[in-house]
Design an enzyme around this catalytic site. Structure first.
Site, PDB file in Angstrom:
ATOM      1  N   GLU A  56       0.804  -1.118   0.021  1.00 15.39           N
ATOM      2  CA  GLU A  56      -0.042  -0.107  -0.160  1.00 15.39           C
ATOM      3  C   GLU A  56       0.772   1.386   0.184  1.00 15.39           C
ATOM      4  OE1 GLU A  56      -0.129  -2.871   1.854  1.00 15.39           O
ATOM      5  OE2 GLU A  56      -2.208  -3.122   2.808  1.00 15.39           O
ATOM      6  N   ARG A 192       8.193 -26.163  -6.304  1.00 16.29           N
ATOM      7  CA  ARG A 192       9.412 -25.887  -5.534  1.00 16.29           C
ATOM      8  C   ARG A 192       9.686 -24.694  -5.198  1.00 16.29           C
ATOM      9  NH1 ARG A 192      12.945 -30.912  -8.054  1.00 16.29           N
ATOM     10  NH2 ARG A 192      11.901 -32.625  -6.877  1.00 16.29           N
ATOM     11  N   THR A 204      14.181 -43.012   0.320  1.00 13.40           N
ATOM     12  CA  THR A 204      14.323 -42.004  -0.842  1.00 13.40           C
ATOM     13  C   THR A 204      15.636 -41.395  -1.475  1.00 13.40           C
ATOM     14  OG1 THR A 204      11.814 -41.867  -0.426  1.00 13.40           O
ATOM     15  CG2 THR A 204      12.755 -40.230  -2.104  1.00 13.40           C
ATOM     16  N   ASP A 208      16.851 -43.102  -4.631  1.00 14.93           N
ATOM     17  CA  ASP A 208      16.606 -42.136  -5.866  1.00 14.93           C
ATOM     18  C   ASP A 208      17.663 -41.211  -6.086  1.00 14.93           C
ATOM     19  OD1 ASP A 208      14.476 -43.812  -6.042  1.00 14.93           O
ATOM     20  OD2 ASP A 208      12.902 -42.073  -5.453  1.00 14.93           O
ATOM     21  N   ARG A 215      15.281 -26.625 -11.157  1.00 13.66           N
ATOM     22  CA  ARG A 215      16.414 -26.202 -12.719  1.00 13.66           C
ATOM     23  C   ARG A 215      15.199 -26.081 -13.911  1.00 13.66           C
ATOM     24  NH1 ARG A 215      16.363 -31.069 -11.191  1.00 13.66           N
ATOM     25  NH2 ARG A 215      15.992 -32.842 -12.805  1.00 13.66           N
ATOM     26  N   ARG A 302       6.460 -44.044   3.001  1.00 13.48           N
ATOM     27  CA  ARG A 302       6.468 -44.154   4.711  1.00 13.48           C
ATOM     28  C   ARG A 302       6.283 -42.683   5.205  1.00 13.48           C
ATOM     29  NH1 ARG A 302       9.375 -48.310   7.883  1.00 13.48           N
ATOM     30  NH2 ARG A 302      10.904 -46.490   7.949  1.00 13.48           N
TER      31      ARG A 302
HETATM   32  C1  AOF Z   1      -0.151  -5.312   4.344  1.00 14.23           C
HETATM   33  N1  AOF Z   1       0.617  -5.056   3.249  1.00 14.23           N
HETATM   34  O1  AOF Z   1       1.967  -5.541   1.756  1.00 14.23           O
HETATM   35  C2  AOF Z   1       2.093  -7.088   3.442  1.00 14.23           C
HETATM   36  C3  AOF Z   1       1.096  -7.209   4.754  1.00 14.23           C
HETATM   37  O2  AOF Z   1       6.650  -7.363   9.522  1.00 14.23           O
HETATM   38  P1  AOF Z   1       5.997  -6.667   8.783  1.00 14.23           P
HETATM   39  O3  AOF Z   1       5.823  -5.003   9.125  1.00 14.23           O
HETATM   40  O4  AOF Z   1       6.259  -6.793   7.121  1.00 14.23           O
HETATM   41  O5  AOF Z   1       4.391  -7.228   8.640  1.00 14.23           O
HETATM   42  C4  AOF Z   1       4.192  -8.566   8.335  1.00 14.23           C
HETATM   43  C5  AOF Z   1       2.717  -8.536   8.430  1.00 14.23           C
HETATM   44  O6  AOF Z   1       1.898  -7.752   7.775  1.00 14.23           O
HETATM   45  C6  AOF Z   1       2.135  -9.982   7.883  1.00 14.23           C
HETATM   46  O7  AOF Z   1       2.127 -11.010   8.800  1.00 14.23           O
HETATM   47  C7  AOF Z   1       0.707  -9.600   7.323  1.00 14.23           C
HETATM   48  O8  AOF Z   1       0.065  -9.803   8.410  1.00 14.23           O
HETATM   49  C8  AOF Z   1       1.007  -8.335   6.939  1.00 14.23           C
HETATM   50  N2  AOF Z   1       1.378  -8.360   5.514  1.00 14.23           N
HETATM   51  N3  AOF Z   1       0.088  -6.502   5.138  1.00 14.23           N
HETATM   52  O9  AOF Z   1      -0.992  -4.165   4.794  1.00 14.23           O
HETATM   53  C9  AOF Z   1       1.482  -5.916   2.699  1.00 14.23           C
HETATM   54  N4  AOF Z   1       2.885  -7.816   3.134  1.00 14.23           N
HETATM   55 ZN    ZN Z   2       0.824  -3.220   5.896  1.00 15.94          ZN
END
Ligand code: AOF
Ligand code: ZN
Length: 372
Positions: A56, A192, A204, A208, A215, A302
């Site tokens: 934001e 991944r 595994t 394997d 990649r 497993r």
């Molecule tokens: C938002 N906008 O772009 C994101 C949010 O440690 P901080 O400050 O980065 O906060 C992380 C938390 O904020 C995350 O656990 C989630 O609840 C929120 N993420 N919120 O308004 C963002 N990335």
């Molecule tokens: Zn935020």
């Protein structure tokens, strides 16, 4: 353009922006924001990584950089409720109020208990119009790892298996066979890149010697840390990967005396072990301590069965070839899966060339659209 279509389009754009940081935001969610004025986009942003600014304020700053005046009816679209807490970065709500934004359209509430509806409430208290729910399904799917982690209070666990049309995972003598086609393999490599870790059982690894890398996919995301469950520390140095982050081996307390021989090649951590199985809840706590917030469990059977029996799983991904009858070794986790599947929610069915991918979610891990 009706206002509904405008909302849908801007939210789709926010989700698209968010997804640019696929695999790079852990432990944070992927978030994108679009700012409009009188129906025109004037700013965009997305969260790149934990510790970096949130989406934001980036969208607001982009508009300011273009000398957009705050007076003319700003609407902000964001695929997650704006935060109201101070984490690594300040609250987004404050930036939104300062702009000032007149209307906020958020796809879903933030399941993080520090936010959980409070961001929306604070905006409404300050007379910002807030609507929640536009594009909610897509937003919840995009951040299903983050949602499940918040819900269940432990790292996200996905189980992945490739099955032949007759439900086998290997040749009769246990040898590895190519079961799925190239489209499915590329899909699995992108998958991944979205995980912090990939885990296999020592059997595994021994049989394997999988590469467990990404990649075939060159997009964003990470090279996940490779993790082996090896109770008796049977791994040999030459089985372990030399490139990428140091592998992580989990062993039983009793086997720790063998650790010295492998210490140069791997990080070795002990876990409670009852003679048959590890305590997988303890494993989850260790992964969290090591800041591995999501893990893809690639077998063998497993290992899959152990996670299923313990209920320590959030998603199951079944890649199945539609025509190849292998007549080999069956997937021994099938019984455990049949039990867990009864309450699981099928969230996706995709055709990948000659294969089908079915994705199931654990009932306690999912976001239910409309949750307020
Ligand atoms: C938002 N906008 O772009 C994101 C949010 O440690 P901080 O400050 O980065 O906060 C992380 C938390 O904020 C995350 O656990 C989630 O609840 C929120 N993420 N919120 O308004 C963002 N990335
Ligand atoms: Zn935020």
């Amino acid at each position: 353009m009706t206002s509904l279509t405008m909302d849908d389009e801007c939210m789709r754009r926010a989700v698209e922006l968010a997804a640019r940081a696929y695999g790079e935001t852990s432990p944070n969610p992927m978030v994108g924001a679009v700012l409009t004025q009188n129906g025109r986009i004037v700013g965009e942003g997305f969260h790149r990584a934990a510790g970096e600014p949130h989406a934001e304020p980036l969208a607001l700053a982009a508009a300011r950089a273009r000398a957009v005046q705050g007076r003319g009816r700003l609407t902000l679209y964001v695929n997650l409720e704006p935060c109201c807490h101070t984490g690594r970065t300040p609250p987004c709500v404050d930036a939104i109020l300062a702009a000032p934004v007149e209307r906020v359209v958020a796809a879903m509430l933030d399941p993080n208990p520090h936010v959980a509806g409070r961001g929306v409430a604070r905006l409404r208290q300050q007379r910002v119009r807030v609507e929640v729910g536009c594009g909610e399904r897509q937003a919840a799917e995009l951040n299903h790892v983050f949602v499940a982690r918040q819900r269940r209070g432990r790292p996200f666990v996905a189980l992945k298996v490739a099955l032949s049309a007759d439900g086998c995972i290997a040749a009769r003598d246990g040898a590895r066979v190519k079961i799925t086609g190239d489209v499915a393999r590329r899909h699995a490599h992108r998958l991944r890149a979205g995980y912090d870790a990939i885990l296999v059982g020592v059997e595994t690894l021994a049989r394997d010697r999988p590469l467990l890398d990404r990649r075939l996919y060159d997009g964003p995301g990470r090279a996940p840390r490779r993790v082996v469950l090896d109770p008796h520390l049977r791994s040999r140095a030459e089985w372990l990967w030399r490139h990428g982050a140091r592998p992580l081996l989990f062993c039983a307390e009793e086997s720790q005396r063998k650790a010295r021989a492998l210490e140069a090649e791997a990080e070795i951590v002990t876990l409670p072990y009852d003679g048959t199985r590890f305590d997988l809840h303890a494993l989850a706590r260790e992964l969290e301590r090591l800041q591995l917030w999501s893990v893809l469990v690639e077998g063998g059977a497993r290992t899959h069965a152990a996670f299923l029996d313990a209920g320590v799983w959030d998603r199951m991904l079944l890649y199945r070839n539609r025509s190849y009858a292998l007549q080999g070794l069956e997937w021994h986790a099938a019984d455990a899966w049949r039990r867990e599947r009864q309450n699981a929610k099928r969230v996706e069915v995709t055709t990948l060339g000659g294969d089908t991918l079915e994705v199931f979610a654990h009932p306690e891990s999912v976001w239910l659209p409309g949750e307020r």
